[in-house]
Design an enzyme around this catalytic site. Structure first.
Site, PDB file in Angstrom:
ATOM      1  N   LEU A 112       3.636  10.311   5.298  1.00 61.80           N
ATOM      2  CA  LEU A 112       2.634  11.350   5.577  1.00 61.80           C
ATOM      3  C   LEU A 112       1.323  10.711   6.043  1.00 61.80           C
ATOM      4  O   LEU A 112       0.626  11.249   6.896  1.00 61.80           O
ATOM      5  CB  LEU A 112       2.364  12.156   4.313  1.00 61.80           C
ATOM      6  N   GLY A 113       1.022   9.562   5.427  1.00 59.25           N
ATOM      7  CA  GLY A 113      -0.222   8.885   5.770  1.00 59.25           C
ATOM      8  C   GLY A 113      -0.358   7.623   4.960  1.00 59.25           C
ATOM      9  O   GLY A 113       0.419   7.390   4.032  1.00 59.25           O
ATOM     10  N   THR A 151      -2.982  15.475   2.151  1.00 54.83           N
ATOM     11  CA  THR A 151      -2.659  14.087   2.514  1.00 54.83           C
ATOM     12  C   THR A 151      -3.956  13.329   2.816  1.00 54.83           C
ATOM     13  O   THR A 151      -4.173  12.215   2.329  1.00 54.83           O
ATOM     14  CB  THR A 151      -1.701  14.043   3.717  1.00 54.83           C
ATOM     15  N   GLU A 155      -5.462  10.083   0.942  1.00 57.65           N
ATOM     16  CA  GLU A 155      -5.683   8.799   1.644  1.00 57.65           C
ATOM     17  C   GLU A 155      -7.164   8.393   1.603  1.00 57.65           C
ATOM     18  O   GLU A 155      -7.485   7.213   1.466  1.00 57.65           O
ATOM     19  CB  GLU A 155      -5.202   8.865   3.098  1.00 57.65           C
ATOM     20  N   HIS A 158      -7.850   6.607  -1.522  1.00 57.43           N
ATOM     21  CA  HIS A 158      -7.551   5.160  -1.453  1.00 57.43           C
ATOM     22  C   HIS A 158      -8.688   4.416  -0.757  1.00 57.43           C
ATOM     23  O   HIS A 158      -9.117   3.354  -1.190  1.00 57.43           O
ATOM     24  CB  HIS A 158      -6.263   4.913  -0.656  1.00 57.43           C
ATOM     25  N   HIS A 164      -2.997   4.951  -7.147  1.00 53.73           N
ATOM     26  CA  HIS A 164      -2.155   6.058  -7.621  1.00 53.73           C
ATOM     27  C   HIS A 164      -2.220   6.158  -9.145  1.00 53.73           C
ATOM     28  O   HIS A 164      -2.336   5.122  -9.817  1.00 53.73           O
ATOM     29  CB  HIS A 164      -0.697   5.821  -7.212  1.00 53.73           C
ATOM     30  N   ASP A 183      -3.658   4.160 -13.050  1.00 54.23           N
ATOM     31  CA  ASP A 183      -4.575   3.753 -11.968  1.00 54.23           C
ATOM     32  C   ASP A 183      -5.703   2.867 -12.486  1.00 54.23           C
ATOM     33  O   ASP A 183      -6.681   2.649 -11.780  1.00 54.23           O
ATOM     34  CB  ASP A 183      -5.143   4.981 -11.258  1.00 54.23           C
ATOM     35  N   THR A 188      -7.872   8.917 -16.533  1.00 57.19           N
ATOM     36  CA  THR A 188      -6.660   9.473 -15.916  1.00 57.19           C
ATOM     37  C   THR A 188      -5.477   8.969 -16.713  1.00 57.19           C
ATOM     38  O   THR A 188      -5.220   7.761 -16.736  1.00 57.19           O
ATOM     39  CB  THR A 188      -6.506   9.024 -14.458  1.00 57.19           C
ATOM     40  N   ASP A 227       1.242  19.527  -1.694  1.00 60.90           N
ATOM     41  CA  ASP A 227      -0.188  19.822  -1.523  1.00 60.90           C
ATOM     42  C   ASP A 227      -0.693  20.886  -2.500  1.00 60.90           C
ATOM     43  O   ASP A 227      -1.793  20.774  -3.050  1.00 60.90           O
ATOM     44  CB  ASP A 227      -0.457  20.295  -0.086  1.00 60.90           C
TER      45      ASP A 227
HETATM   46  N1  ARG Z   1       0.953   7.986   1.284  1.00 61.30           N
HETATM   47  C1  ARG Z   1       1.620   9.116   0.739  1.00 61.30           C
HETATM   48  C2  ARG Z   1       2.929   9.345   1.493  1.00 61.30           C
HETATM   49  O1  ARG Z   1       2.961   9.128   2.673  1.00 61.30           O
HETATM   50  C3  ARG Z   1       0.769  10.339   0.860  1.00 61.30           C
HETATM   51  C4  ARG Z   1       1.037  11.357  -0.179  1.00 61.30           C
HETATM   52  C5  ARG Z   1       0.203  12.580   0.081  1.00 61.30           C
HETATM   53  N2  ARG Z   1       0.695  13.674  -0.712  1.00 61.30           N
HETATM   54  C6  ARG Z   1       0.599  14.932  -0.348  1.00 61.30           C
HETATM   55  N3  ARG Z   1       1.026  15.873  -1.129  1.00 61.30           N
HETATM   56  N4  ARG Z   1       0.073  15.301   0.769  1.00 61.30           N
HETATM   57  O2  ARG Z   1       3.923   9.719   0.922  1.00 61.30           O
HETATM   58 ZN    ZN Z   2      -1.119   6.876  -1.791  1.00 63.39          ZN
END
Ligand code: ARG
Ligand code: ZN
Ligand code: CA
Length: 619
Positions: A112-113, A151, A155, A158, A164, A183, A188, A227
């Protein structure tokens, strides 16, 4: 800044996402990072005491790095080449000191990113998010699990230093140790591994902490839920993010990129200091909140249409003139009158703070010569791409072969040659011309012995001669080395001289090849009929005691120039030490580490050099 990486699609189609989709993402960031997300009301009561509000606001850049107005959306075609790779970052990144770079792109493989953490390298810093998960519905409707823009929230977390919530797992049997579990932030609760989906109960508990066990915080933005099931940061996470924003990323808070400022047209003139005539094609640089570099017209006038109010250092120069710092700090707004800047003719001088028209060519696949502020690389503990230009000149730029940073093998010269050419210069009025410059060469690694060369040549239009051939075995590689060349020893001066620096890497051998050049200058060492400046005697200093056994003192208080460079070399010419000095100081140099013998100490200032011999004694 949002870099929209597309493949030539129309705006609003595929990866070339619409402006509305981008704005919807900025809105989500501003809700999530200001505690304004409506689902914050779903935070379970057992976490209400640790719920944090970062109060961080995001804006799309209003100015690009050159100071020109922008909407903060930078659309870049990848030329129909399909998926994104990180190799696109160095060529598209905007100065990370002033911008959070967000690349939106087609990512291969379902990620996702992803993001860089604080402390990452300057040419790759930022977040990358797949265009299908950027922004929120109805602008993004690829996957209903990831259509609320979280997402980017994750990100950017980070990028601001958050890990995480499951990073350290339960940390064995010691989940109560919050410096290793989860983390590593104490408020947390740790989670044994990533949580997914959106149907977990609020009393899910995968780690048992003592003395107080807590439920998993699966709704934390730094977990992996859908999300709709990510909606909180903790106070401890906020402290980490604000800590990053007050240290390594502090420059973001004072970035001029979003400020609403006044733009106006600003004009002035560059004149020849001897004749007072306007100088055509001179360069003027205003270096401040943004940089404006402008060229004068046929009668020496310059105008910048989008000049930005602020405080600037002002430089002017041209090939054939001495670069001048007209002002170190001048406040300019629309009421400021135009400056007339005199520049001194009769010099060929370039420290590469401005573009005086050097040209490049070559067939290497990477590592072409470029003018810029060098980004250091390291190989076996030594610098390969220099990490800085020569101190003491104007600005921080030099010419470098490839400046991508990262690991030493990135953006070095590969599979061909790269050549740098000076503009032509006329030495016919010089009596005894000397050319001086600083050069850098690195040739290491790869298969077999490194066998590449940096070749510095000088042409007079009819013949071309080598001034230096530097190979991997040169004693002074991987540092700046000063050279002063008596031109007549090599070639007959002409009106069409050209200085050329060439290096290459043979295909397949994979050796590291990096070269750099800085502070090029030509000086006449004998009086000449037309008054071209000669090397004056003011590059003066004294040393004592001589011989020296432990400390040698260098007194540069008699020098005329404000700053200079000191070089210590041995009899073979090998450079042992280099430092920058200021007028009015006495430097203490520890020579006890040099074996007994004869050494040279050289002072170099903008106006000349002076070398003295000293002897060290056995202790
Ligand atoms: N780096 C994570 C991935 O690509 C991003 C997670 C983001 N989560 C979300 N629910 N948008 O899996
Ligand atoms: Zn991450
Ligand atoms: Ca627990």
């Amino acid at each position: 800044v949002v870099h929209v990486m597309h493949n030539g699609e129309a705006i609003g189609t595929g990866p070339n996402i619409s402006e509305a989709q981008i704005l919807s993402q900025i809105e989500v960031l501003n809700q999530d990072y200001m505690g304004l997300n409506t689902d914050i009301s779903s935070v379970p009561s057992h976490f209400s005491n640790v719920l944090g509000n970062p109060q961080i606001e995001f804006c799309l850049a209003q100015f690009d790095p050159e100071g020109n107005p922008t909407n903060g959306i930078n659309r870049v075609s990848m030329g129909g080449s399909g998926f994104w790779t990180d190799s696109r970052k160095p060529g598209t990144i905007w100065n990370r000191s002033n911008y959070l770079n967000m690349w939106v792109a087609p990512i291969q493989g379902g990620t996702l990113g992803y993001a860089t953490f604080p402390g990452s390298s300057a040419n790759s810093d930022g977040v990358v998010i797949d265009y299908r998960y950027f922004g929120k519905k109805p602008h993004n409707s690829h996957n209903s699990k990831f259509d609320l823009g979280r997402t980017a929230t994750h990100e950017v977390g980070h990028w601001l230093g958050l890990e995480h919530t499951f990073q350290g797992g339960c940390s064995g049997t010691n989940a109560n140790n919050c410096s290793t579990a989860g983390d590593r932030i104490c408020d947390t609760p740790p989670t044994s591994s990533a949580n997914y989906g959106c149907s977990l109960t609020i009393n899910r508990n995968t780690c048992t902490e003592t003395p107080v066990d807590q439920f998993d915080m699966w709704m934390n933005y730094m977990d992996y839920m859908d999300d709709a099931c990510l909606f909180m940061f903790t106070k401890g996470q906020v402290d980490v993010m604000l800590g990053v924003l007050s240290t390594s990323r502090a420059s973001i808070l004072s970035s001029p990129a979003c400020e609403a400022v006044n733009l106006f047209s600003y004009s002035g003139k560059v004149v020849d200091a001897k004749t007072n005539e306007g100088v055509p094609n001179a360069r003027v640089l205003f270096q401040g909140v943004v940089a404006h570099e402008i060229t004068t017209d046929g009668i020496g006038n310059f105008t910048s249409m989008n000049f930005r109010e602020g405080t600037y250092s002002i430089y002017a120069g041209k090939w054939g003139y001495m670069t001048t710092e007209f002002s170190a700090s001048a406040f300019i707004d629309e009421t400021t009158g135009g400056y007339t800047i005199p520049i001194e003719p009769g010099y060929y001088y370039d420290d590469f703070i401005m573009d005086f028209g050097w040209t490049v060519s070559g067939n290497a696949t990477t590592g072409m010569w470029e003018r810029g502020i060098p980004i250091g690389t390291v190989y076996n503990g030594l610098p390969c791409n220099p990490g800085a230009d020569m101190p003491g000149d104007f600005g921080s730029a030099c010419y470098i072969t490839g400046n991508g940073g990262g690991s030493a093998g990135n953006d070095d010269v590969d599979d061909g040659e790269v050549i740098l050419y000076s503009p032509l210069f006329d030495l016919t009025t010089y009596n005894e011309p000397y050319i001086s410059y600083f050069r850098w060469f690195c040739n290491d690694g790869g298969q077999g012995n490194p066998d590449d060369e940096l070749i510095i040549t000088l042409s007079n239009g009819t013949e071309i001669v080598d001034l230096e051939v530097i190979d991997a075995n040169a004693p002074d590689n991987q540092q700046w080395v000063f050279k002063n060349i008596r031109v007549k020893e090599f070639i007959t001066p002409s009106a069409t001289m050209q200085f050329i620096a060439k290096t290459s890497d043979l295909p397949g051998t994979g050796h590291l090849v990096e070269a750099a050049l800085d502070v090029f200058s030509v000086i006449d060492s004998l009086p000449n009929p037309v008054g071209i400046p000669t090397i004056p005697e003011q590059a003066e200093f004294s040393i004592y005691p001589n011989p020296a056994s432990s400390l040698l003192y260098l007194d540069v208080r008699v020098a005329d120039e404000l700053s200079g460079q000191i070089f210590i070399t041995d009899l073979s010419g090998k450079q042992l030490h280099h430092l920058t000095v200021e007028k009015n100081e006495v430097i203490q140099l520890d020579v006890s580490k040099y074996s007994a013998g004869v050494y040279f100490v050289k002072l170099l200032t903008r106006s000349g050099t002076k070398t003295k011999k000293f002897i060290t004694l056995q202790q």
